[in-house]
Motif scaffolding. Structure first.
Motif: not given
Length: 116
Positions: A94-115
């Motif tokens: 995931t390439d982004t400038s949005d901190p919320a998208e960074v958190l969502a990507a981290i959650c996805r990678e660890f198998g968690l869902h974060k809106d």
């Protein structure tokens, strides 16, 4: 088994160290700090390590995130002082400038869902 062999076996069976452990009180000075605070809250047992560059001119804005003592990790790169742009690499990238998208990507990678 001699003392050196015992020490090596303990090191091999312990957590993999990729850099300096980055604790909750450590700060990069940017929005990435808030991302890590939130990530620690939603990912139980999250371990954050910051790359220790060997040369002062090397980029040390690289972080390795893992759960517990697992060897699987994701890598988070940031701009200077924890600012954008960000790259989150694990199974996907995931390439982004949005901190919320960074958190969502981290959650996805660890198998968690974060809106977002």
């Amino acid at each position: 088994m001699n003392d050196v062999s015992c020490w090596m076996m303990q090191r091999m069976s312990g957590p993999v160290i990729r850099g300096r452990v980055w604790g909750p009180a450590d700060r990069s000075g940017g929005v990435l700090d808030d991302v890590f605070v939130d990530a620690r809250r939603v990912v139980p047992g999250l371990r954050v390590e910051r790359l220790q560059a060997t040369h002062p001119g090397d980029d040390d804005n690289v972080y390795f995130l893992s759960v517990g003592s697992g060897t699987d990790c994701i890598q988070v790169d940031s701009g200077q002082c924890g600012q954008a742009p960000f790259i989150v690499e694990g199974v996907t990238r995931t390439d982004t400038s949005d901190p919320a998208e960074v958190l969502a990507a981290i959650c996805r990678e660890f198998g968690l869902h974060k809106d977002l």
